[in-house]
Enzyme design. Structure first.
Site, PDB file in Angstrom:
ATOM      1  N   ARG A  30      37.850  23.025  25.394  1.00 44.58           N
ATOM      2  CA  ARG A  30      38.854  22.107  24.860  1.00 44.58           C
ATOM      3  C   ARG A  30      38.547  20.659  25.244  1.00 44.58           C
ATOM      4  NH1 ARG A  30      43.729  23.744  23.432  1.00 44.58           N
ATOM      5  NH2 ARG A  30      43.480  25.630  24.696  1.00 44.58           N
ATOM      6  N   LYS A 109      41.898  38.431  33.852  1.00 45.14           N
ATOM      7  CA  LYS A 109      42.438  39.527  34.646  1.00 45.14           C
ATOM      8  C   LYS A 109      43.743  39.062  35.276  1.00 45.14           C
ATOM      9  CE  LYS A 109      37.738  41.021  35.845  1.00 45.14           C
ATOM     10  NZ  LYS A 109      36.753  41.219  36.947  1.00 45.14           N
ATOM     11  N   LYS A 192      43.781  43.915  41.576  1.00 43.55           N
ATOM     12  CA  LYS A 192      42.753  43.701  42.598  1.00 43.55           C
ATOM     13  C   LYS A 192      42.791  42.265  43.109  1.00 43.55           C
ATOM     14  CE  LYS A 192      39.655  41.303  39.973  1.00 43.55           C
ATOM     15  NZ  LYS A 192      38.863  40.104  40.289  1.00 43.55           N
ATOM     16  N   ASP A 245      35.939  46.885  41.078  1.00 47.18           N
ATOM     17  CA  ASP A 245      36.384  45.493  41.118  1.00 47.18           C
ATOM     18  C   ASP A 245      37.186  45.213  42.384  1.00 47.18           C
ATOM     19  OD1 ASP A 245      36.392  42.967  40.082  1.00 47.18           O
ATOM     20  OD2 ASP A 245      37.615  43.433  38.331  1.00 47.18           O
ATOM     21  N   THR A 249      36.094  42.258  45.039  1.00 46.94           N
ATOM     22  CA  THR A 249      36.953  41.099  45.210  1.00 46.94           C
ATOM     23  C   THR A 249      37.543  41.020  46.612  1.00 46.94           C
ATOM     24  OG1 THR A 249      37.520  41.374  42.881  1.00 46.94           O
ATOM     25  CG2 THR A 249      38.810  39.805  44.113  1.00 46.94           C
ATOM     26  N   SER A 255      34.705  35.538  46.194  1.00 45.42           N
ATOM     27  CA  SER A 255      36.026  35.828  45.640  1.00 45.42           C
ATOM     28  C   SER A 255      37.009  34.700  45.946  1.00 45.42           C
ATOM     29  CB  SER A 255      36.558  37.138  46.227  1.00 45.42           C
ATOM     30  OG  SER A 255      37.939  37.286  45.966  1.00 45.42           O
ATOM     31  N   ARG A 256      37.529  34.052  44.901  1.00 50.01           N
ATOM     32  CA  ARG A 256      38.500  32.979  45.108  1.00 50.01           C
ATOM     33  C   ARG A 256      39.806  33.517  45.685  1.00 50.01           C
ATOM     34  NH1 ARG A 256      36.225  31.415  40.125  1.00 50.01           N
ATOM     35  NH2 ARG A 256      37.949  32.280  38.921  1.00 50.01           N
ATOM     36  N   ASN A 257      40.218  34.706  45.260  1.00 45.95           N
ATOM     37  CA  ASN A 257      41.465  35.262  45.780  1.00 45.95           C
ATOM     38  C   ASN A 257      41.351  35.604  47.261  1.00 45.95           C
ATOM     39  OD1 ASN A 257      43.324  35.609  43.303  1.00 45.95           O
ATOM     40  ND2 ASN A 257      41.336  36.352  42.597  1.00 45.95           N
ATOM     41  N   GLU A 282      43.725  33.978  40.099  1.00 39.80           N
ATOM     42  CA  GLU A 282      44.755  34.657  39.310  1.00 39.80           C
ATOM     43  C   GLU A 282      45.754  35.425  40.178  1.00 39.80           C
ATOM     44  OE1 GLU A 282      45.605  34.392  36.318  1.00 39.80           O
ATOM     45  OE2 GLU A 282      43.917  34.057  34.969  1.00 39.80           O
TER      46      GLU A 282
END
Length: 337
Positions: A30, A109, A192, A245, A249, A255-257, A282
């Site tokens: 975008r 996700k 997850k 997964d 994760t 892994s950002r989480n 997420e």
């Protein structure tokens, strides 16, 4: 076949790099300034630094033009936005995609925070003219872009869309499996992320590998309970989009989480963590929606509830762990608690 990927974040860019080894690819964003830099530098330093983008990838900031390009039979549209952007993107694609395309696959996700709907339910609202499905599994964008092995699952009720997705991505170091359990695949991918925040908290508090293994196992049990209550098949959660997964994760440094959980354990505020990451984690958006779904289906999810308590500031990371440890003993295979 032609492939258009709508969303030039880390995962969308990495999948474009992989797919371009066999097919022509258009990568849409975008942001016009991002597209200009992609064309000029053939790198996506904002989201996937250090990766050269092959000549087979074209770039676009006009979604309608990217859709018109998919006029060859069997062409595939891939939505690589976060869950928050899925609805608007699907709405735009539904009227613009030519009838010759095989359909639309999304990569996100999570659960739509405002409605509590899974991505395929969002697609049912917005995508009325095309087959739909989700491509998911244990996959760090950096590794896929580097050409390292990966295995993913395409979940759809359309055999033709499954076949097109396999044709698009099953080559080189990537293996693509098929499933028709869309609910199970999407719930595994969504939950997850929440469990990875919990695993990061566990590791950040230096609770040890025994504790991490227990958390992953009990997190999987919670996921299966909710999934089967919502009509998913239990065996789906033993596969790539469930256990696979979840393990990646919860344990992988990319892994950002998990990074969110580590920072929460260190006492950092959620606002500061999200601002520093610069990417969507997420699990932060999904945790409350997951707990709401669990209540609606009469399912107990104590790890999800504990993560929500920490994210909302009701408990410190350490107090949330202590609350989990103080729960009454129960049968390990109890499907309701």
């Amino acid at each position: 076949m032609r492939i258009a990927i709508f969303g030039a974040g880390a995962w969308g860019t990495a999948l474009a790099v992989h797919a371009s080894g066999r097919h022509p690819v258009t990568l849409w964003a975008r942001d016009e300034s991002l597209v200009a830099s992609l064309r000029r530098d053939r790198r996506n330093e904002r989201y996937l630094p250090g990766v050269a983008l092959p000549a087979q990838i074209e770039f676009a900031d006009d979604a309608a033009a990217a859709c018109r390009w998919l006029d060859a039979p069997g062409s595939l549209a891939v939505v690589a936005t976060p869950v928050a952007g899925l609805r608007d993107t699907l709405r735009a694609l539904d009227g613009a995609l030519p009838g010759a395309s095989a359909g639309v696959v999304w990569l996100c996700k999570g659960i739509e925070a405002s409605t509590g709907r899974l991505p395929h339910e969002v697609a049912a609202d917005e995508l009325r003219r095309h087959a739909a499905g989700v491509l998911s599994g244990p996959s760090f964008a950096q590794e896929v872009a580097a050409g390292l092995p990966v295995a993913l699952t395409i979940a759809s009720t359309s055999p033709a869309l499954q076949a097109a997705t396999v044709d698009a991505f099953h080559h080189g170091p990537a293996r693509i499996y098929r499933s028709d359990d869309v609910v199970g695949v999407e719930l595994g991918g969504a939950l997850k992320n929440v469990m990875a925040i919990a695993a990061g908290i566990c590791d950040g508090l230096a609770l040890g590998q025994n504790a991490r293994a227990a958390l992953i196992t009990r997190g999987l049990a919670e996921t299966v309970r909710l999934g089967t209550a919502m009509g998913a098949r239990a065996e789906t959660f033993m596969g790539l989009t469930g256990l696979g997964d979840l393990v990646l994760t919860c344990t992988g440094d990319l892994s950002r989480n998990r990074q969110v959980g580590l920072a929460l354990a260190a006492g950092e505020s959620l606002a500061a963590i999200v601002a520093r990451l610069g990417h969507v984690a997420e699990g932060v958006h999904c945790a409350q929606a997951a707990e709401t779904l669990a209540r609606a289906h009469g399912v107990d999810m104590p790890i999800v509830s504990a993560v929500n308590a920490v994210l909302a500031g009701r408990h410190s990371a350490r107090d949330a762990v202590l609350a989990l440890l103080s729960r009454e003993p129960r049968n390990e295979n109890d499907r309701t608690t």
